[in-house]
Motif scaffolding. Structure first.
Motif, PDB file in Angstrom:
ATOM      1  N   ARG A  12      31.591  62.695  16.032  1.00  0.00           N
ATOM      2  CA  ARG A  12      32.466  62.163  17.087  1.00  0.00           C
ATOM      3  C   ARG A  12      33.913  62.221  16.635  1.00  0.00           C
ATOM      4  NH1 ARG A  12      32.621  56.349  18.815  1.00  0.00           N
ATOM      5  NH2 ARG A  12      34.354  57.308  19.787  1.00  0.00           N
ATOM      6  N   GLN A  13      34.803  62.181  17.561  1.00  0.00           N
ATOM      7  CA  GLN A  13      36.238  62.161  17.291  1.00  0.00           C
ATOM      8  C   GLN A  13      36.673  60.723  17.056  1.00  0.00           C
ATOM      9  OE1 GLN A  13      36.884  65.308  16.630  1.00  0.00           O
ATOM     10  NE2 GLN A  13      38.675  65.432  17.924  1.00  0.00           N
ATOM     11  N   VAL A  14      37.581  60.551  16.105  1.00  0.00           N
ATOM     12  CA  VAL A  14      38.189  59.240  15.875  1.00  0.00           C
ATOM     13  C   VAL A  14      39.694  59.447  15.806  1.00  0.00           C
ATOM     14  CG1 VAL A  14      36.193  58.261  14.678  1.00  0.00           C
ATOM     15  CG2 VAL A  14      37.982  59.392  13.363  1.00  0.00           C
ATOM     16  N   PRO A  15      40.477  58.416  16.109  1.00  0.00           N
ATOM     17  CA  PRO A  15      41.927  58.558  16.048  1.00  0.00           C
ATOM     18  C   PRO A  15      42.392  58.914  14.625  1.00  0.00           C
ATOM     19  CG  PRO A  15      41.326  56.540  17.177  1.00  0.00           C
ATOM     20  CD  PRO A  15      40.067  57.087  16.580  1.00  0.00           C
ATOM     21  N   GLY A  16      43.301  59.856  14.506  1.00  0.00           N
ATOM     22  CA  GLY A  16      43.866  60.242  13.219  1.00  0.00           C
ATOM     23  C   GLY A  16      45.150  59.481  12.972  1.00  0.00           C
ATOM     24  N   ASP A  17      45.030  58.178  12.844  1.00  0.00           N
ATOM     25  CA  ASP A  17      46.213  57.332  12.744  1.00  0.00           C
ATOM     26  C   ASP A  17      46.381  56.678  11.377  1.00  0.00           C
ATOM     27  OD1 ASP A  17      44.144  55.551  12.755  1.00  0.00           O
ATOM     28  OD2 ASP A  17      44.735  54.520  14.590  1.00  0.00           O
ATOM     29  N   GLY A  18      45.766  57.276  10.344  1.00  0.00           N
ATOM     30  CA  GLY A  18      45.877  56.704   9.011  1.00  0.00           C
ATOM     31  C   GLY A  18      44.732  55.775   8.664  1.00  0.00           C
ATOM     32  N   ALA A  19      43.915  55.448   9.637  1.00  0.00           N
ATOM     33  CA  ALA A  19      42.766  54.577   9.385  1.00  0.00           C
ATOM     34  C   ALA A  19      41.476  55.259   9.839  1.00  0.00           C
ATOM     35  CB  ALA A  19      42.949  53.239  10.092  1.00  0.00           C
ATOM     36  N   CYS A  20      41.464  56.597   9.863  1.00  0.00           N
ATOM     37  CA  CYS A  20      40.318  57.332  10.411  1.00  0.00           C
ATOM     38  C   CYS A  20      39.024  57.060   9.649  1.00  0.00           C
ATOM     39  CB  CYS A  20      40.601  58.822  10.514  1.00  0.00           C
ATOM     40  SG  CYS A  20      41.164  59.570   8.985  1.00  0.00           S
ATOM     41  N   LEU A  21      39.091  56.913   8.337  1.00  0.00           N
ATOM     42  CA  LEU A  21      37.894  56.579   7.572  1.00  0.00           C
ATOM     43  C   LEU A  21      37.301  55.272   8.076  1.00  0.00           C
ATOM     44  CD1 LEU A  21      35.905  56.758   5.149  1.00  0.00           C
ATOM     45  CD2 LEU A  21      37.658  55.568   3.820  1.00  0.00           C
ATOM     46  N   PHE A  22      38.150  54.301   8.333  1.00  0.00           N
ATOM     47  CA  PHE A  22      37.684  52.986   8.755  1.00  0.00           C
ATOM     48  C   PHE A  22      37.218  52.988  10.204  1.00  0.00           C
ATOM     49  CE2 PHE A  22      40.586  52.625   5.237  1.00  0.00           C
ATOM     50  CZ  PHE A  22      39.747  52.038   4.313  1.00  0.00           C
ATOM     51  N   SER A  26      33.503  51.897  11.190  1.00  0.00           N
ATOM     52  CA  SER A  26      33.326  50.908  12.258  1.00  0.00           C
ATOM     53  C   SER A  26      32.429  51.437  13.365  1.00  0.00           C
ATOM     54  CB  SER A  26      34.681  50.514  12.854  1.00  0.00           C
ATOM     55  OG  SER A  26      35.435  49.801  11.918  1.00  0.00           O
ATOM     56  N   ALA A  27      32.643  52.689  13.758  1.00  0.00           N
ATOM     57  CA  ALA A  27      31.820  53.281  14.821  1.00  0.00           C
ATOM     58  C   ALA A  27      30.362  53.356  14.391  1.00  0.00           C
ATOM     59  CB  ALA A  27      32.348  54.669  15.178  1.00  0.00           C
ATOM     60  N   GLY A  28      30.127  53.763  13.146  1.00  0.00           N
ATOM     61  CA  GLY A  28      28.760  53.839  12.644  1.00  0.00           C
ATOM     62  C   GLY A  28      28.102  52.478  12.549  1.00  0.00           C
ATOM     63  N   LEU A  29      28.847  51.494  12.058  1.00  0.00           N
ATOM     64  CA  LEU A  29      28.309  50.130  11.970  1.00  0.00           C
ATOM     65  C   LEU A  29      27.999  49.579  13.356  1.00  0.00           C
ATOM     66  CD1 LEU A  29      30.621  48.652   9.201  1.00  0.00           C
ATOM     67  CD2 LEU A  29      28.144  49.003   9.045  1.00  0.00           C
ATOM     68  N   TRP A  30      28.920  49.821  14.292  1.00  0.00           N
ATOM     69  CA  TRP A  30      28.738  49.318  15.660  1.00  0.00           C
ATOM     70  C   TRP A  30      27.448  49.880  16.258  1.00  0.00           C
ATOM     71  CZ3 TRP A  30      31.763  46.013  18.622  1.00  0.00           C
ATOM     72  CH2 TRP A  30      31.381  45.900  19.963  1.00  0.00           C
ATOM     73  N   GLU A  31      27.268  51.186  16.128  1.00  0.00           N
ATOM     74  CA  GLU A  31      26.081  51.809  16.710  1.00  0.00           C
ATOM     75  C   GLU A  31      24.812  51.329  16.005  1.00  0.00           C
ATOM     76  OE1 GLU A  31      24.244  56.092  18.069  1.00  0.00           O
ATOM     77  OE2 GLU A  31      26.331  55.974  17.441  1.00  0.00           O
ATOM     78  N   ASP A  41      38.832  53.498  21.815  1.00  0.00           N
ATOM     79  CA  ASP A  41      39.914  52.720  22.416  1.00  0.00           C
ATOM     80  C   ASP A  41      39.485  51.266  22.692  1.00  0.00           C
ATOM     81  OD1 ASP A  41      39.129  54.698  25.152  1.00  0.00           O
ATOM     82  OD2 ASP A  41      38.768  52.554  25.155  1.00  0.00           O
ATOM     83  N   ARG A  42      38.261  50.921  22.408  1.00  0.00           N
ATOM     84  CA  ARG A  42      37.821  49.541  22.604  1.00  0.00           C
ATOM     85  C   ARG A  42      38.485  48.641  21.583  1.00  0.00           C
ATOM     86  NH1 ARG A  42      33.665  48.448  26.389  1.00  0.00           N
ATOM     87  NH2 ARG A  42      33.143  46.682  25.084  1.00  0.00           N
ATOM     88  N   LYS A  43      39.072  47.545  22.042  1.00  0.00           N
ATOM     89  CA  LYS A  43      39.796  46.627  21.163  1.00  0.00           C
ATOM     90  C   LYS A  43      38.939  46.117  20.016  1.00  0.00           C
ATOM     91  CE  LYS A  43      43.467  44.581  23.878  1.00  0.00           C
ATOM     92  NZ  LYS A  43      43.976  43.326  24.428  1.00  0.00           N
ATOM     93  N   VAL A  44      37.705  45.799  20.298  1.00  0.00           N
ATOM     94  CA  VAL A  44      36.827  45.235  19.272  1.00  0.00           C
ATOM     95  C   VAL A  44      36.638  46.212  18.116  1.00  0.00           C
ATOM     96  CG1 VAL A  44      34.471  44.432  18.804  1.00  0.00           C
ATOM     97  CG2 VAL A  44      35.607  43.783  20.924  1.00  0.00           C
ATOM     98  N   LEU A  45      36.385  47.475  18.439  1.00  0.00           N
ATOM     99  CA  LEU A  45      36.143  48.480  17.415  1.00  0.00           C
ATOM    100  C   LEU A  45      37.403  48.755  16.602  1.00  0.00           C
ATOM    101  CD1 LEU A  45      33.698  49.938  16.482  1.00  0.00           C
ATOM    102  CD2 LEU A  45      34.199  51.779  18.070  1.00  0.00           C
ATOM    103  N   ARG A  46      38.539  48.876  17.270  1.00  0.00           N
ATOM    104  CA  ARG A  46      39.807  49.071  16.556  1.00  0.00           C
ATOM    105  C   ARG A  46      40.124  47.878  15.664  1.00  0.00           C
ATOM    106  NH1 ARG A  46      43.331  53.179  17.466  1.00  0.00           N
ATOM    107  NH2 ARG A  46      42.882  54.429  19.290  1.00  0.00           N
ATOM    108  N   SER A  47      39.870  46.701  16.167  1.00  0.00           N
ATOM    109  CA  SER A  47      40.129  45.489  15.396  1.00  0.00           C
ATOM    110  C   SER A  47      39.270  45.477  14.131  1.00  0.00           C
ATOM    111  CB  SER A  47      39.837  44.266  16.265  1.00  0.00           C
ATOM    112  OG  SER A  47      39.943  43.099  15.515  1.00  0.00           O
ATOM    113  N   GLN A  48      37.998  45.844  14.259  1.00  0.00           N
ATOM    114  CA  GLN A  48      37.105  45.903  13.104  1.00  0.00           C
ATOM    115  C   GLN A  48      37.592  46.948  12.099  1.00  0.00           C
ATOM    116  OE1 GLN A  48      34.608  43.927  12.312  1.00  0.00           O
ATOM    117  NE2 GLN A  48      34.139  45.033  10.449  1.00  0.00           N
ATOM    118  N   SER A  49      38.057  48.085  12.579  1.00  0.00           N
ATOM    119  CA  SER A  49      38.576  49.135  11.699  1.00  0.00           C
ATOM    120  C   SER A  49      39.748  48.619  10.881  1.00  0.00           C
ATOM    121  CB  SER A  49      39.049  50.341  12.521  1.00  0.00           C
ATOM    122  OG  SER A  49      38.000  50.901  13.250  1.00  0.00           O
TER     123      SER A  49
END
Length: 97
Positions: A12-22, A26-31, A41-49
């Motif tokens: 999957r694509q993740v934002p390349g904003d300097g926190a892509c590893l996280f 986060s996406a893997g943990l969430w799923e 773009d979900r606030k919860v997932l970004r917040s966890q990252s």
């Protein structure tokens, strides 16, 4: 994982904003926990990252310079990892975090 064969992975694509590893972690943990795949773009997932990234920085900046184990008896000190990462990014250690 729920309803999936063990070891199943999804690209999957993740934002390349300097926190892509996280974002990826986060996406893997969430799923894994929720059985669903949410967009980044979900606030919860970004917040966890950002919380995961902050925890990693806390470890790298820990004055006790903890050992980071890579397997068996192999490890490196947090300060060594930070120095290597900063060198790779062509910046000072304090700028890296």
């Amino acid at each position: 994982t729920r309803g999936r064969a063990r070891g199943y992975l999804r690209a999957r694509q993740v934002p390349g904003d300097g926190a892509c590893l996280f974002h990826t972690l986060s996406a893997g943990l969430w799923e894994s926990v929720n059985g669903t795949h949410h967009p980044m773009d979900r606030k919860v997932l970004r917040s966890q990252s950002l919380r995961l990234r902050a925890r990693a920085i806390d470890v790298l900046e820990d004055r006790r310079d903890p050992k980071l184990y890579m397997g068996d008896n192999e490890y490196m000190k947090a300060s060594q990892l930070l120095e290597m990462a900063a060198e790779q990014a062509a910046c000072a250690k304090d700028e890296y975090c």
